[in-house]
Design a protein around this motif. Structure first.
Motif, PDB file in Angstrom:
ATOM      1  N   ARG A  70       6.606   5.930   2.494  1.00 41.20           N
ATOM      2  CA  ARG A  70       7.268   4.857   1.735  1.00 41.20           C
ATOM      3  C   ARG A  70       6.834   3.482   2.246  1.00 41.20           C
ATOM      4  N   ALA A  71       6.742   3.315   3.561  1.00 39.25           N
ATOM      5  CA  ALA A  71       6.277   2.036   4.115  1.00 39.25           C
ATOM      6  C   ALA A  71       4.839   1.763   3.667  1.00 39.25           C
ATOM      7  N   ALA A  72       3.991   2.798   3.700  1.00 38.62           N
ATOM      8  CA  ALA A  72       2.600   2.641   3.265  1.00 38.62           C
ATOM      9  C   ALA A  72       2.531   2.296   1.779  1.00 38.62           C
ATOM     10  N   ARG A 119       1.956 -10.228   7.573  1.00 44.30           N
ATOM     11  CA  ARG A 119       2.947 -11.080   8.254  1.00 44.30           C
ATOM     12  C   ARG A 119       4.275 -11.055   7.507  1.00 44.30           C
ATOM     13  N   GLU A 120       4.216 -11.131   6.180  1.00 39.28           N
ATOM     14  CA  GLU A 120       5.442 -11.091   5.378  1.00 39.28           C
ATOM     15  C   GLU A 120       6.114  -9.723   5.471  1.00 39.28           C
ATOM     16  N   PHE A 121       5.314  -8.666   5.457  1.00 36.17           N
ATOM     17  CA  PHE A 121       5.846  -7.304   5.521  1.00 36.17           C
ATOM     18  C   PHE A 121       6.582  -7.055   6.833  1.00 36.17           C
ATOM     19  N   THR A 122       6.079  -7.623   7.910  1.00 38.11           N
ATOM     20  CA  THR A 122       6.671  -7.396   9.236  1.00 38.11           C
ATOM     21  C   THR A 122       7.525  -8.580   9.704  1.00 38.11           C
ATOM     22  N   LEU A 150      10.146  11.513   9.118  1.00 40.21           N
ATOM     23  CA  LEU A 150       9.069  10.611   9.517  1.00 40.21           C
ATOM     24  C   LEU A 150       8.013  10.532   8.431  1.00 40.21           C
ATOM     25  N   ASN A 151       7.654  11.669   7.840  1.00 41.00           N
ATOM     26  CA  ASN A 151       6.654  11.681   6.786  1.00 41.00           C
ATOM     27  C   ASN A 151       7.079  10.790   5.623  1.00 41.00           C
ATOM     28  N   TRP A 152       8.325  10.942   5.187  1.00 40.54           N
ATOM     29  CA  TRP A 152       8.798  10.147   4.060  1.00 40.54           C
ATOM     30  C   TRP A 152       8.818   8.669   4.415  1.00 40.54           C
ATOM     31  N   ALA A 168       1.034  -1.577  -2.063  1.00 40.63           N
ATOM     32  CA  ALA A 168       1.236  -2.266  -3.341  1.00 40.63           C
ATOM     33  C   ALA A 168       1.066  -3.777  -3.172  1.00 40.63           C
ATOM     34  N   ALA A 169       1.595  -4.310  -2.087  1.00 43.76           N
ATOM     35  CA  ALA A 169       1.454  -5.745  -1.827  1.00 43.76           C
ATOM     36  C   ALA A 169       0.002  -6.108  -1.529  1.00 43.76           C
TER      37      ALA A 169
END
Length: 156
Positions: free
Chosen positions: A21-23, A122-125, A15-17, A28-29
């Motif tokens: 990684r999602a964050a 919105r693009e990310f999700t 879960l941490n990774w 970055a975006a």
């Protein structure tokens, strides 16, 4: 990143990774969107807080509210002030204390970057159903609220 490092990262499922990684990808975006207006994501965070304030906060109180240390916040306010997005005014009761205030230009830039950030989210999700997006946000809010440990580090 070399192939061995990519392979090692691909094997991670904790879960941490996954959260980290999602964050990273979303961050970055968000940073790229803020940079279109010569702003950092952290600068946008500060401007957003200053837009939403019903009362004035000292730099110290603003830093505490945003979980930004004094040095980090001061450097960010310096950049924002040089860009004409904030001014630091003396506190009415203590001339040694400064109160950051957003300028009209700062409000305009904050609003534009906020719109860009909403588009990035919105693009990310985009691969999720609307109900999944709401669930994801609710779950993350519950995880953050239920954590009993001390807040540490910057919120950004």
């Amino acid at each position: 990143m070399d192939l061995a490092a990519q392979a090692a990262c691909a094997q991670q499922v904790s879960l941490n990774w996954l959260l980290h990684r999602a964050a990273q990808k979303l961050g970055a975006a968000m940073q790229e969107a803020a940079a279109r207006h010569d702003l950092t994501a952290r600068g946008q965070l500060v401007l957003t807080a200053l837009c939403q304030e019903d009362f004035r906060r000292t730099q110290l109180a603003l830093g505490q509210a945003l979980a930004l240390d004094k040095t980090t916040l001061t450097a960010e306010l310096d950049r924002l002030e040089r860009a004409g997005l904030v001014v630091r005014e003396p506190h009415p009761h203590d001339r040694r204390v400064r109160v950051p205030v957003i300028t009209d230009r700062g409000r305009a830039v904050q609003g534009e970057v906020e719109r860009l950030h909403q588009q990035v989210e919105r693009e990310f999700t985009a691969g999720l159903e609307p109900a999944q997006c709401r669930d994801l946000q609710a779950i993350l809010e519950r995880l953050i609220a239920s954590c009993r440990g001390p807040d540490s580090g910057s919120c950004l």
